[in-house]
Design a protein around this motif. Structure first.
Motif, PDB file in Angstrom:
ATOM      1  N   TRP A  67       0.850  -1.203   0.000  1.00 39.56           N
ATOM      2  CA  TRP A  67       0.000   0.000   0.000  1.00 39.56           C
ATOM      3  C   TRP A  67       0.883   1.250   0.000  1.00 39.56           C
ATOM      4  CZ3 TRP A  67      -5.328   0.115  -0.275  1.00 39.56           C
ATOM      5  CH2 TRP A  67      -5.959  -1.118  -0.159  1.00 39.56           C
ATOM      6  N   THR A  68       0.627   2.108  -0.971  1.00 42.22           N
ATOM      7  CA  THR A  68       1.361   3.373  -1.011  1.00 42.22           C
ATOM      8  C   THR A  68       0.888   4.270   0.131  1.00 42.22           C
ATOM      9  OG1 THR A  68      -0.267   4.390  -2.477  1.00 42.22           O
ATOM     10  CG2 THR A  68       1.588   3.253  -3.508  1.00 42.22           C
ATOM     11  N   LYS A  69       1.756   5.172   0.521  1.00 40.31           N
ATOM     12  CA  LYS A  69       1.381   6.104   1.587  1.00 40.31           C
ATOM     13  C   LYS A  69       0.541   7.243   1.011  1.00 40.31           C
ATOM     14  CE  LYS A  69       5.692   5.303   4.133  1.00 40.31           C
ATOM     15  NZ  LYS A  69       6.943   5.929   4.660  1.00 40.31           N
ATOM     16  N   PRO A  70      -0.561   7.593   1.654  1.00 45.03           N
ATOM     17  CA  PRO A  70      -1.325   8.762   1.196  1.00 45.03           C
ATOM     18  C   PRO A  70      -0.526  10.038   1.422  1.00 45.03           C
ATOM     19  CG  PRO A  70      -2.175   7.974   3.288  1.00 45.03           C
ATOM     20  CD  PRO A  70      -1.162   6.961   2.835  1.00 45.03           C
ATOM     21  N   SER A  71      -0.868  11.089   0.710  1.00 46.14           N
ATOM     22  CA  SER A  71      -0.083  12.322   0.760  1.00 46.14           C
ATOM     23  C   SER A  71      -0.042  12.915   2.166  1.00 46.14           C
ATOM     24  CB  SER A  71      -0.643  13.350  -0.226  1.00 46.14           C
ATOM     25  OG  SER A  71      -1.995  13.650   0.084  1.00 46.14           O
ATOM     26  N   TRP A  72      -1.126  12.791   2.913  1.00 45.40           N
ATOM     27  CA  TRP A  72      -1.154  13.393   4.249  1.00 45.40           C
ATOM     28  C   TRP A  72      -0.149  12.724   5.183  1.00 45.40           C
ATOM     29  CZ3 TRP A  72      -2.348  10.045   8.169  1.00 45.40           C
ATOM     30  CH2 TRP A  72      -3.110   8.910   7.867  1.00 45.40           C
ATOM     31  N   LEU A  73       0.040  11.401   5.008  1.00 46.70           N
ATOM     32  CA  LEU A  73       0.996  10.687   5.846  1.00 46.70           C
ATOM     33  C   LEU A  73       2.437  11.037   5.456  1.00 46.70           C
ATOM     34  CD1 LEU A  73       1.671   8.669   8.049  1.00 46.70           C
ATOM     35  CD2 LEU A  73       1.358   6.819   6.383  1.00 46.70           C
TER      36      LEU A  73
END
Length: 360
Positions: A67-73
């Motif tokens: 799972w890629t990291k979302p931008s907020w993380l």
């Protein structure tokens, strides 16, 4: 008070759930806390989010789903690397779609997203704050889902209410126009006033209206009325428009200052009685408190005409006086000591000594 609650929760690695009506400053106070503490703040408006926005997207690497990291993380991790603590603010939690809400709550409970841990710095985890509207408000039928009681138990719950005194202080500090501030002191229940119209007054709408009116010099009176009604609704908008247009006739700080200076040679008791009759009679306590606060802030910083401050404070009710100095004692002990040294200052403090522990 909310800033103290958030500070304790952060030190204790606890999550916080803020419940309150719309437009009363939940988001603004969280943002102010983060700014004051130099904390990185990520805000997720969950009612507008899809699950993919929250958790990132899956990708296949070596036959394994990653799972890629979302931008907020990613932004939070970068801030943590630079030595800043982090807050994840989940706004409108109980207005979110069910799958989004469940995902957000899982992040809250695990402080992690798949294999990715939320940032931690010097033993302090990311502070997660969620905000919701009431599920069973008697006036407003919010379209919200009920949160499970067991899930609520995982949060430090804080019910945020409309606080007129706190809002007035915020308004003074944030250049809200005097017409708005003094209207609220005259009609305190108009700060949040629900109607069935398309819009109605909230602390947020008053702040927005202030900015609009500051930029409305080119408008005609009719256009200005339209702007006011567009932020407050016609019921309260009509009342405020009349107040705004006739503000020159409203008692102001300068009126009181000029009156005291022009009458300072008459006996003190007579002057005080004149002030009560001409300026204070039938005025709401919150209006008198606002005037007292403004005079204190102005004259505690100068040696000129401090008699204005002393005489006015000597004219107001002990309850209002005690409330004023309780706030000063809690926020600025140096100003309190300075006031006591003024001519007549210690006598005023003596009047309320039995109501406040000054620690002398």
């Amino acid at each position: 008070m909310l800033d103290k609650i958030l500070e304790v929760a952060q030190l204790s690695n606890e999550n916080v759930l803020i419940e309150g009506l719309h437009g009363i400053g939940k988001s603004a106070q969280v943002n102010e806390y983060a700014n004051n503490k130099n904390i990185h703040l990520e805000v997720l408006y969950l009612s507008h989010q899809e699950v993919g926005d929250l958790i990132g997207m899956p990708t296949i690497v070596n036959n394994t789903t990653i799972w890629t990291k979302p931008s907020w993380l990613v932004k939070m991790e970068e801030a943590s690397k630079n030595g800043r603590h982090c807050i994840l603010f989940l706004d409108e939690l109980n207005r979110a779609q069910r799958d989004v809400r469940q995902t957000a709550l899982q992040i809250t409970l695990d402080k992690a997203l798949h294999e990715h841990k939320l940032p931690s710095l010097n033993g302090q985890e990311t502070l997660i704050i969620a905000a919701i509207n009431p599920e069973d408000d008697k006036q407003i039928d919010y379209q919200v889902d009920e949160l499970d009681t067991a899930l609520k138990d995982r949060f430090l719950y804080y019910e945020m209410k409309v606080d007129i005194k706190a809002w007035l202080k915020w308004a003074r500090d944030n250049e809200i126009i005097d017409e708005v501030i003094f209207f609220i002191t005259e009609f305190p229940n108009r700060l949040f006033y629900f109607t069935e119209e398309n819009t109605h007054p909230t602390p947020r709408s008053w702040a927005m209206l202030s900015r609009l009116l500051q930029n409305s010099k080119s408008l005609t009176k009719n256009q200005r009325r339209t702007v006011i009604n567009g932020k407050l609704g016609q019921t309260i908008g009509s009342q405020f428009y009349s107040y705004y247009e006739n503000f020159s006739n409203v008692i102001k700080l300068k009126d009181i200052e000029d009156f005291i200076l022009s009458n300072k040679t008459i006996p003190k008791v007579e002057l005080i009685n004149k002030i009560k009759e001409q300026f204070l009679k039938e005025k709401p306590k919150i209006w008198i408190s606002e005037i007292a606060q403004r005079l204190f802030s102005k004259y505690i910083r100068t040696k000129k005409n401090q008699i204005i401050l002393i005489i006015f404070l000597d004219s107001i009710d002990l309850e209002i006086l005690a409330s004023l100095f309780q706030g000063i004692k809690n926020t600025n002990s140096k100003q309190l000591a300075k006031f006591t040294s003024l001519e007549g200052g210690s006598e005023i403090i003596d009047k309320i000594a039995n109501k406040i522990d000054f620690g002398y």
